[in-house]
Design an enzyme around this catalytic site. Structure first.
Site, PDB file in Angstrom:
ATOM      1  N   LYS A  60       0.846  -1.207   0.000  1.00 51.33           N
ATOM      2  CA  LYS A  60       0.000   0.000   0.000  1.00 51.33           C
ATOM      3  C   LYS A  60       0.877   1.252   0.000  1.00 51.33           C
ATOM      4  O   LYS A  60       0.751   2.126   0.869  1.00 51.33           O
ATOM      5  CB  LYS A  60      -0.977  -0.024   1.162  1.00 51.33           C
ATOM      6  N   GLY A 169     -11.543  -9.366   1.061  1.00 53.01           N
ATOM      7  CA  GLY A 169     -12.714  -9.282   1.937  1.00 53.01           C
ATOM      8  C   GLY A 169     -13.584 -10.517   1.849  1.00 53.01           C
ATOM      9  O   GLY A 169     -14.639 -10.576   2.471  1.00 53.01           O
TER      10      GLY A 169
HETATM   11  P1  XMP Z   1      -8.362 -11.812   4.893  1.00 53.74           P
HETATM   12  O1  XMP Z   1      -7.683 -12.583   5.949  1.00 53.74           O
HETATM   13  O2  XMP Z   1      -9.345 -10.818   5.413  1.00 53.74           O
HETATM   14  O3  XMP Z   1      -7.169 -10.999   4.213  1.00 53.74           O
HETATM   15  O4  XMP Z   1      -8.953 -12.668   3.804  1.00 53.74           O
HETATM   16  C1  XMP Z   1      -7.361  -9.987   3.273  1.00 53.74           C
HETATM   17  C2  XMP Z   1      -6.038  -9.471   2.842  1.00 53.74           C
HETATM   18  O5  XMP Z   1      -6.239  -8.382   1.968  1.00 53.74           O
HETATM   19  C3  XMP Z   1      -5.791  -7.198   2.587  1.00 53.74           C
HETATM   20  N1  XMP Z   1      -6.903  -6.302   2.470  1.00 53.74           N
HETATM   21  C4  XMP Z   1      -6.936  -5.269   1.712  1.00 53.74           C
HETATM   22  N2  XMP Z   1      -6.014  -4.807   0.911  1.00 53.74           N
HETATM   23  N3  XMP Z   1      -7.524  -3.094   0.288  1.00 53.74           N
HETATM   24  C5  XMP Z   1      -6.313  -3.703   0.200  1.00 53.74           C
HETATM   25  O6  XMP Z   1      -5.472  -3.233  -0.570  1.00 53.74           O
HETATM   26  C6  XMP Z   1      -8.483  -3.550   1.093  1.00 53.74           C
HETATM   27  O7  XMP Z   1      -9.571  -3.005   1.157  1.00 53.74           O
HETATM   28  C7  XMP Z   1      -8.163  -4.673   1.836  1.00 53.74           C
HETATM   29  N4  XMP Z   1      -8.884  -5.379   2.684  1.00 53.74           N
HETATM   30  C8  XMP Z   1      -8.065  -6.391   3.055  1.00 53.74           C
HETATM   31  C9  XMP Z   1      -5.481  -7.462   4.009  1.00 53.74           C
HETATM   32  O8  XMP Z   1      -4.402  -6.694   4.462  1.00 53.74           O
HETATM   33  C10 XMP Z   1      -5.167  -8.928   3.960  1.00 53.74           C
HETATM   34  O9  XMP Z   1      -3.821  -9.105   3.560  1.00 53.74           O
END
Ligand code: XMP
Length: 211
Positions: A60, A169
């Site tokens: 990010k 998500g």
């Molecule tokens: P989970 O365990 O929730 O992990 O399936 C999700 C992964 O994605 C990342 N994440 C995001 N990355 N925008 C992003 O760029 C988002 O809205 C977002 N939501 C989750 C999170 O850090 C994890 O690695």
């Protein structure tokens, strides 16, 4: 094609390699974020390279253009094939990431809207739409959009056309793969795979949604 991207947010090198190895036949790419990169170092990209999958650096990136360039040079020199950047620092900062990515034959994705509840504090009121304009202006390869809000993914798809949408998500945060997979190019899944007793079996449950 809707790809399955494993978000490998574990903090042990051995555990990461065990899970990646078990899941490799069931997934299309691996996303590495701060938890694993800070624990294992950027060399994790070299360690994972043997599985033959694209590696996405979810850092990010959100700094001034010069610093973004320096960060992305490290990311691609380490062997990653894509980087995730924040768009809110502005088009010049995003352009720096895109230029570094493309110079290495890689890709750059921009966070358009985040998946957690609190994201709506700032990712609202036209901000995601403006971030999609920045994606178009800079030639970025696509956006990150929330599987927790499929209606928002549909709205953002209308803005970015054929550029890719990668969507986190799903699973632990409540997003439904059956609903989101037809809307996006990549499903990003972390805890519901790496946290399972049998990560490969958990990854296989997403097979019906990989097109
Ligand atoms: P989970 O365990 O929730 O992990 O399936 C999700 C992964 O994605 C990342 N994440 C995001 N990355 N925008 C992003 O760029 C988002 O809205 C977002 N939501 C989750 C999170 O850090 C994890 O690695």
């Amino acid at each position: 094609m809707t790809e399955l991207i494993l978000s490998l947010d574990v903090t042990g090198l051995k555990e990461a390699l065990r899970i990646a190895g078990a899941c490799a036949p069931e997934i299309d790419a691996i996303k590495v974020g701060y938890p694993l990169a800070l624990a294992a170092g950027l060399g994790i990209a070299g360690e994972l390279a043997g599985f033959g999958l694209p590696l996405i650096a979810d850092f990010k990136v959100a700094d001034i253009p010069n610093t973004n360039t320096l960060i992305c040079e490290q990311v691609f020199a380490a062997g990653f094939s894509a980087v995730i950047a924040q768009g809110f620092p502005g088009p010049d900062s995003v352009a720096a990431c895109v230029e570094a990515a493309h110079a290495h034959g890689g890709e750059c994705y921009v966070v358009a809207e985040m998946s957690h509840p609190g994201a709506l504090t700032f990712f609202s009121a036209g901000v995601p739409e403006r971030l999609c304009e920045i994606v178009a202006e800079t030639g970025a390869d696509g956006i990150i959009a929330p599987a927790t809000r499929p209606e928002r993914v549909r709205a953002l798809r209308a803005l970015i056309g054929k550029k890719k949408i990668l969507s986190p998500g799903i699973g632990a945060q409540g997003g439904d793969p059956a609903e989101i997979a037809p809307l996006v190019d990549g499903m990003i899944v972390g805890r519901s795979i790496y946290g399972a007793a049998d990560p490969a079996a958990a990854a296989r449950t997403y097979a019906p949604y990989r097109r």
